[in-house]
Design an enzyme around this catalytic site. Structure first.
Site, PDB file in Angstrom:
ATOM      1  N   PHE A  99       0.816  -1.208   0.000  1.00 11.04           N
ATOM      2  CA  PHE A  99       0.000   0.000   0.000  1.00 11.04           C
ATOM      3  C   PHE A  99       0.854   1.264   0.000  1.00 11.04           C
ATOM      4  O   PHE A  99       0.407   2.330  -0.409  1.00 11.04           O
ATOM      5  CB  PHE A  99      -0.905   0.024   1.234  1.00 11.04           C
ATOM      6  CG  PHE A  99      -0.122   0.025   2.523  1.00 11.04           C
ATOM      7  CD1 PHE A  99       0.329   1.195   3.086  1.00 11.04           C
ATOM      8  CD2 PHE A  99       0.176  -1.157   3.155  1.00 11.04           C
ATOM      9  CE1 PHE A  99       1.061   1.198   4.259  1.00 11.04           C
ATOM     10  CE2 PHE A  99       0.908  -1.170   4.332  1.00 11.04           C
ATOM     11  CZ  PHE A  99       1.356   0.010   4.883  1.00 11.04           C
ATOM     12  N   ASP A 212      -9.382  -9.951   7.291  1.00 11.53           N
ATOM     13  CA  ASP A 212      -7.920 -10.089   7.239  1.00 11.53           C
ATOM     14  C   ASP A 212      -7.322 -10.026   8.640  1.00 11.53           C
ATOM     15  O   ASP A 212      -6.346  -9.319   8.886  1.00 11.53           O
ATOM     16  CB  ASP A 212      -7.320  -9.003   6.348  1.00 11.53           C
ATOM     17  CG  ASP A 212      -5.876  -9.345   5.943  1.00 11.53           C
ATOM     18  OD1 ASP A 212      -5.564 -10.549   5.842  1.00 11.53           O
ATOM     19  OD2 ASP A 212      -5.074  -8.418   5.739  1.00 11.53           O
TER      20      ASP A 212
END
Length: 398
Positions: A99, A212
């Site tokens: 990210f 997650d």
């Protein structure tokens, strides 16, 4: 001088005084606003660049929600964040993933963690929008707190409370630091994660599936209390919704439930499976992914199951814990962990039952059934990539 002239002069003077007073008040207010404006300036959601994302959370998805107009989000300006992180210096870098990077900073005397999304990360932008939409609305002691965000041209950043001890995996799987986690601290971490997950599934105004949950997404504060983080992959459920299906499976192999990894079916029970894996990792100090035992035939879950059935479950407790632990408490955690990783979703407990079983020494626990993924195998994939330290896998259901 006639009376009419005197009256006219008086009216003009009064009008002039009124105009002067109004202008002074207006200028004074403008000065005050300029002086009070800072990096934590609050803006209403309809003025925010991501308003379309916030509006996309339709009211029918949850009951009792306030309107979007009532949602406020702290907005940091780019200049303040750049200064707070010393222009995003390497010395202030806390970590890096697909990210982008995370930096430590100081704003108005407060420590912050800045998640700066890579300009080339399309997935990162989606996670940014999703995280703003979800975590900005949540408040719980075991969830990381989102302090605000920054949107400036191509720059997109999320600003969180700073977690002094970083993530759980940096302690649990580190040979030097794991000794800092005695059994009481590990048990407190397990219970804290359970309470945070219960809040997401049941006690918040929204039902949220994290999707997650893993050791690297559990942050630890200065007291080693856990906080669930990274809601980029999370999904919002309606109050009456129990499961959903996706063609693109997101998560980390080793923590994904079988029905999710193979068929894209996720629910609160897929989060429960991930929690069970975490519990067994915390107890053993071993990673489920990459752990193979008995000629590569068993992973961590399979090894736990074999020891449990053989009456030797305590053999797998992390040696760094030492001898100062309650056997009954450790065995209870192991049993809860095995109940959570059972192959069939309907056999797994809800998080409310998990919290009860963990906190009560007298609660009756059922015997677990065989866990899923006991064999050391990987699912067939067409495509695999890593985004935000998360394995994104597309599978063709058979």
């Amino acid at each position: 001088m006639s009376v009419g002239i005197v009256v006219a002069i008086a009216v003009l003077l009064s009008a002039g005084l009124i105009i002067w007073f109004v202008r002074r008040r207006r200028n004074s207010g403008s000065t005050l606003r300029r002086e009070s404006k800072g990096p934590l300036e609050r803006i209403r959601s309809q003025d925010f660049l991501l308003n379309s994302v916030l509006v996309s959370s339709k009211k029918e998805h949850y009951s009792g929600d306030r309107s979007n107009d009532d949602l406020e989000l702290p907005l940091f300006d780019f200049t303040s964040i750049a200064a707070a992180t010393e222009n995003f210096s390497d010395e202030n870098k806390l970590g890096q993933g697909g990210f982008g990077c995370v930096y430590k900073g100081f704003v108005e005397g407060q420590e912050i963690a800045v998640k700066r999304l890579s300009k080339n990360s399309g997935q990162g932008t989606k996670e940014f929008k999703n995280e703003v939409k979800l975590i900005a609305r949540l408040q719980h002691r075991n969830l990381v707190r989102l302090l605000g965000c920054c949107v400036d041209a191509d720059e997109k950043m999320l600003i969180y409370e700073y977690m002094e001890n970083k993530s759980l995996d940096s302690f649990l799987f580190d040979k030097a630091k794991r000794y800092l986690l005695d059994w009481q601290k590990r048990f407190n971490i397990i219970c804290g994660i359970a309470r945070g997950l219960l809040y997401l599934h049941q006690d918040s105004r929204f039902r949220i599936i994290h999707r997650d949950l893993k050791a690297s997404n559990i942050l630890l504060d200065g007291e080693l209390d856990p906080k669930i983080s990274d809601f980029g992959m999370a999904r919002l459920f309606g109050q009456d919704q129990t499961e959903a299906n996706t063609k693109k499976v997101v998560g980390t192999y080793g923590y994904m439930s079988p029905e999710y990894a193979m068929d894209g079916l996720f629910s609160i029970k897929s989060d429960v499976f991930s929690f069970g894996v975490l519990v067994l990792e915390i107890v053993s100090g071993q990673k489920n992914r990459g752990f193979y035992y008995s000629n590569n035939e068993l992973n961590l879950l399979g090894h736990f199951w074999e020891l449990w059935n053989g009456g030797r479950a305590l053999d797998i407790i992390d040696s760094s814990v030492g001898d100062s632990f309650s056997e009954s408490e450790v065995l209870r955690c192991m049993q809860v962990g095995l109940l959570c990783v059972q192959e069939r979703a309907e056999d797994r407990p809800t998080m409310s039952s998990v919290v009860l079983m963990l906190c009560s020494e007298t609660a009756s626990l059922p015997q677990p059934k065989k866990p899923s993924f006991c064999l050391a195998r990987k699912p067939e994939t067409d495509e695999s990539s890593t985004v935000n330290q998360v394995t994104i896998t597309t599978l063709d259901p058979r």
